[in-house]
Enzyme design. Structure first.
Site, PDB file in Angstrom:
ATOM      1  N   HIS A 197      51.116 -13.383  58.388  1.00 29.38           N
ATOM      2  CA  HIS A 197      51.099 -11.915  58.423  1.00 29.38           C
ATOM      3  C   HIS A 197      51.961 -11.320  59.546  1.00 29.38           C
ATOM      4  O   HIS A 197      52.703 -10.369  59.329  1.00 29.38           O
ATOM      5  CB  HIS A 197      49.641 -11.446  58.543  1.00 29.38           C
ATOM      6  CG  HIS A 197      49.381 -10.108  57.941  1.00 29.38           C
ATOM      7  ND1 HIS A 197      48.237  -9.810  57.252  1.00 29.38           N
ATOM      8  CD2 HIS A 197      50.120  -8.966  57.924  1.00 29.38           C
ATOM      9  CE1 HIS A 197      48.283  -8.550  56.827  1.00 29.38           C
ATOM     10  NE2 HIS A 197      49.421  -8.021  57.235  1.00 29.38           N
ATOM     11  N   LYS A 207      47.608 -13.302  52.695  1.00 27.22           N
ATOM     12  CA  LYS A 207      48.266 -13.569  53.992  1.00 27.22           C
ATOM     13  C   LYS A 207      47.313 -14.201  55.002  1.00 27.22           C
ATOM     14  O   LYS A 207      46.108 -13.902  54.997  1.00 27.22           O
ATOM     15  CB  LYS A 207      48.816 -12.250  54.573  1.00 27.22           C
ATOM     16  CG  LYS A 207      49.618 -11.437  53.558  1.00 27.22           C
ATOM     17  CD  LYS A 207      50.265 -10.199  54.155  1.00 27.22           C
ATOM     18  CE  LYS A 207      50.867  -9.331  53.056  1.00 27.22           C
ATOM     19  NZ  LYS A 207      49.940  -8.310  52.536  1.00 27.22           N
ATOM     20  N   TYR A 243      42.682  -7.178  54.832  1.00 31.68           N
ATOM     21  CA  TYR A 243      42.392  -5.955  54.062  1.00 31.68           C
ATOM     22  C   TYR A 243      40.930  -5.938  53.597  1.00 31.68           C
ATOM     23  O   TYR A 243      40.444  -4.932  53.099  1.00 31.68           O
ATOM     24  CB  TYR A 243      43.320  -5.802  52.842  1.00 31.68           C
ATOM     25  CG  TYR A 243      44.798  -5.790  53.140  1.00 31.68           C
ATOM     26  CD1 TYR A 243      45.273  -5.651  54.441  1.00 31.68           C
ATOM     27  CD2 TYR A 243      45.745  -5.927  52.120  1.00 31.68           C
ATOM     28  CE1 TYR A 243      46.643  -5.660  54.715  1.00 31.68           C
ATOM     29  CE2 TYR A 243      47.103  -5.926  52.383  1.00 31.68           C
ATOM     30  CZ  TYR A 243      47.548  -5.804  53.684  1.00 31.68           C
ATOM     31  OH  TYR A 243      48.895  -5.813  53.942  1.00 31.68           O
ATOM     32  N   ASP A 301      49.524  -7.417  45.965  1.00 31.31           N
ATOM     33  CA  ASP A 301      49.709  -7.850  47.352  1.00 31.31           C
ATOM     34  C   ASP A 301      48.454  -7.500  48.152  1.00 31.31           C
ATOM     35  O   ASP A 301      48.139  -6.336  48.357  1.00 31.31           O
ATOM     36  CB  ASP A 301      50.926  -7.136  47.956  1.00 31.31           C
ATOM     37  CG  ASP A 301      51.224  -7.612  49.370  1.00 31.31           C
ATOM     38  OD1 ASP A 301      52.019  -8.554  49.530  1.00 31.31           O
ATOM     39  OD2 ASP A 301      50.636  -7.052  50.325  1.00 31.31           O
TER      40      ASP A 301
HETATM   41  P1  NAD Z   1      52.938   3.072  51.089  1.00 28.85           P
HETATM   42  O1  NAD Z   1      54.246   3.417  51.665  1.00 28.85           O
HETATM   43  O2  NAD Z   1      52.853   2.357  49.786  1.00 28.85           O
HETATM   44  O3  NAD Z   1      52.136   4.445  51.058  1.00 28.85           O
HETATM   45  C1  NAD Z   1      50.873   4.547  50.485  1.00 28.85           C
HETATM   46  C2  NAD Z   1      50.412   6.000  50.556  1.00 28.85           C
HETATM   47  O4  NAD Z   1      51.374   6.843  49.893  1.00 28.85           O
HETATM   48  C3  NAD Z   1      49.131   6.153  49.764  1.00 28.85           C
HETATM   49  O5  NAD Z   1      48.028   6.086  50.619  1.00 28.85           O
HETATM   50  C4  NAD Z   1      49.248   7.520  49.155  1.00 28.85           C
HETATM   51  O6  NAD Z   1      48.653   8.425  50.047  1.00 28.85           O
HETATM   52  C5  NAD Z   1      50.707   7.810  49.113  1.00 28.85           C
HETATM   53  N1  NAD Z   1      51.231   7.750  47.733  1.00 28.85           N
HETATM   54  C6  NAD Z   1      51.425   6.663  46.939  1.00 28.85           C
HETATM   55  N2  NAD Z   1      51.962   7.007  45.773  1.00 28.85           N
HETATM   56  C7  NAD Z   1      52.105   8.348  45.786  1.00 28.85           C
HETATM   57  C8  NAD Z   1      52.598   9.294  44.859  1.00 28.85           C
HETATM   58  N3  NAD Z   1      53.064   8.919  43.682  1.00 28.85           N
HETATM   59  N4  NAD Z   1      52.591  10.617  45.209  1.00 28.85           N
HETATM   60  C9  NAD Z   1      52.130  11.002  46.413  1.00 28.85           C
HETATM   61  N5  NAD Z   1      51.669  10.158  47.351  1.00 28.85           N
HETATM   62  C10 NAD Z   1      51.641   8.835  47.038  1.00 28.85           C
HETATM   63  O7  NAD Z   1      52.126   2.268  52.225  1.00 28.85           O
HETATM   64  P2  NAD Z   1      51.313   0.918  52.324  1.00 28.85           P
HETATM   65  O8  NAD Z   1      50.153   0.917  51.411  1.00 28.85           O
HETATM   66  O9  NAD Z   1      51.028   0.704  53.749  1.00 28.85           O
HETATM   67  O10 NAD Z   1      52.359  -0.195  51.849  1.00 28.85           O
HETATM   68  C11 NAD Z   1      52.316  -0.820  50.582  1.00 28.85           C
HETATM   69  C12 NAD Z   1      51.713  -2.194  50.676  1.00 28.85           C
HETATM   70  O11 NAD Z   1      52.427  -2.999  51.623  1.00 28.85           O
HETATM   71  C13 NAD Z   1      50.276  -2.234  51.231  1.00 28.85           C
HETATM   72  O12 NAD Z   1      49.330  -1.764  50.309  1.00 28.85           O
HETATM   73  C14 NAD Z   1      50.157  -3.686  51.580  1.00 28.85           C
HETATM   74  O13 NAD Z   1      49.965  -4.459  50.410  1.00 28.85           O
HETATM   75  C15 NAD Z   1      51.527  -3.948  52.188  1.00 28.85           C
HETATM   76  N6  NAD Z   1      51.550  -3.814  53.671  1.00 28.85           N
HETATM   77  C16 NAD Z   1      51.847  -4.922  54.419  1.00 28.85           C
HETATM   78  C17 NAD Z   1      51.912  -4.842  55.801  1.00 28.85           C
HETATM   79  C18 NAD Z   1      52.270  -6.070  56.589  1.00 28.85           C
HETATM   80  O14 NAD Z   1      52.145  -6.047  57.822  1.00 28.85           O
HETATM   81  N7  NAD Z   1      52.710  -7.128  55.958  1.00 28.85           N
HETATM   82  C19 NAD Z   1      51.663  -3.632  56.459  1.00 28.85           C
HETATM   83  C20 NAD Z   1      51.350  -2.511  55.678  1.00 28.85           C
HETATM   84  C21 NAD Z   1      51.319  -2.622  54.299  1.00 28.85           C
END
Ligand code: NAD
Length: 285
Positions: free
Chosen positions: A117, A84, A59, A54
């Site tokens: 988005h 997106k 990004y 994704d």
């Molecule tokens: P997430 O909830 O996946 O959190 C990511 C953070 O959690 C990482 O930076 C890391 O620090 C921590 N983490 C991950 N795995 C871990 C583990 N096993 N142990 C400890 N810490 C850990 O947050 P995200 O990246 O914002 O969300 C996932 C995806 O959703 C994004 O990468 C993106 O592709 C998407 N996204 C979309 C929107 C939107 O507006 N559509 C907004 C934000 C994110």
């Protein structure tokens, strides 16, 4: 809507979308993965077994993601790639050129899923954008189309205009923010829920979810793994992000245990209406 379609070789369940296509329920997100490391990070994810990536224009890593995909030996049809349409590219004249620029950066002939988005507060603008996404789908250059951060009223606006029902809505969703109202609205309409920030984006201490440490201990798993499992058992599509190989693997290693009814009951109690990201009402452009 039929639910679990089939297991792929790497154990990740596929879910069927309302247009007949299938999506791997667990993927890999690359928000805040810097362009300089994104190629390696995505390569690590593909080696681990992830097949669903994704990304988004905003990004700023589509090129690196594309390099990782195109240099892997994985057949294109085994991958599921989402990108997106960014806010300022919305509109009848700009949506298709923006999509084409994303395809170009990714180095792909098609994406599996293309999303608007954010809705913004000008419904006319996202309706015109959505018509362009419909054209893109018809051309085959996006196999499926969907939305992100849409509220109930935005989805109702698409329906009132007689437009295609989105295949997915990608929304903030994690244990402290469970989005029951929106999910209950979407489900009978055949709109799949994708969770962004599925681990709360590291913005609150997950141990404040009272009882989660006990659930993790009981299953011999990390807190993050039991949260991922909870999403999967809720029927949600998710793509947690990490840049470290160890965590990328940890987040994938969630198919050898199952939460029981007690665990799920405890999870239900974690909802406290706590957003960690932007409220769609506040994202205007
Ligand atoms: P997430 O909830 O996946 O959190 C990511 C953070 O959690 C990482 O930076 C890391 O620090 C921590 N983490 C991950 N795995 C871990 C583990 N096993 N142990 C400890 N810490 C850990 O947050 P995200 O990246 O914002 O969300 C996932 C995806 O959703 C994004 O990468 C993106 O592709 C998407 N996204 C979309 C929107 C939107 O507006 N559509 C907004 C934000 C994110």
């Amino acid at each position: 809507m039929s639910d679990l379609a089939e297991n792929t070789e790497n154990n990740i369940p596929n879910l069927r979308l309302n247009d007949g296509n299938q999506i791997p329920q667990l993927g890999f997100g690359v928000f805040k993965v810097a362009d300089e490391i994104a190629e390696q990070v995505v390569t690590d994810a593909l080696h681990t077994g992830y097949r669903h990536i994704d990304t988004a224009m905003i990004y700023k890593n589509e090129e690196a993601v594309g390099r990782a995909i195109n240099s892997s030996a994985i057949p294109r049809e085994e991958l599921f790639i989402t990108t997106k349409l960014w806010n300022t590219d919305q509109g009848a004249d700009t949506a298709i050129p923006a999509f084409e620029a994303s395809l170009e950066r990714l180095g792909l002939d098609y994406v599996d899923l293309y999303l608007i988005h954010w809705p913004g507060n000008d419904s006319e603008r996202y309706l015109r954008s959505w018509e362009k996404l419909e054209e893109i789908k018809e051309s085959g250059r996006a196999r499926s189309i969907g939305v992100s951060n849409f509220r109930i009223r935005d989805i109702e606006n698409l329906a009132a205009a007689g437009l295609t029902v989105p295949a997915v809505n990608q929304i903030e969703l994690h244990p402290a923010f469970q989005q029951h109202e929106l999910r209950t609205f979407q489900e009978p309409r055949g709109i799949r829920t994708e969770a962004w920030g599925p681990l709360g984006q590291n913005k609150y201490d997950l141990r404040t979810l009272d009882g989660i440490e006990g659930i993790a201990e009981k299953h011999g798993k990390s807190i993050q793994q039991v949260i991922i499992r909870w999403h999967l058992q809720s029927g949600v599509i998710l793509f947690p992000k990490s840049s470290t190989r160890e965590r990328i693997e940890e987040n994938f290693n969630v198919f050898d245990f199952e939460l029981d009814a007690d665990d799920l009951g405890t999870f239900a109690g974690f909802d406290r209406g706590q957003r960690v990201g932007s409220n769609p009402d506040d994202v205007d452009f």
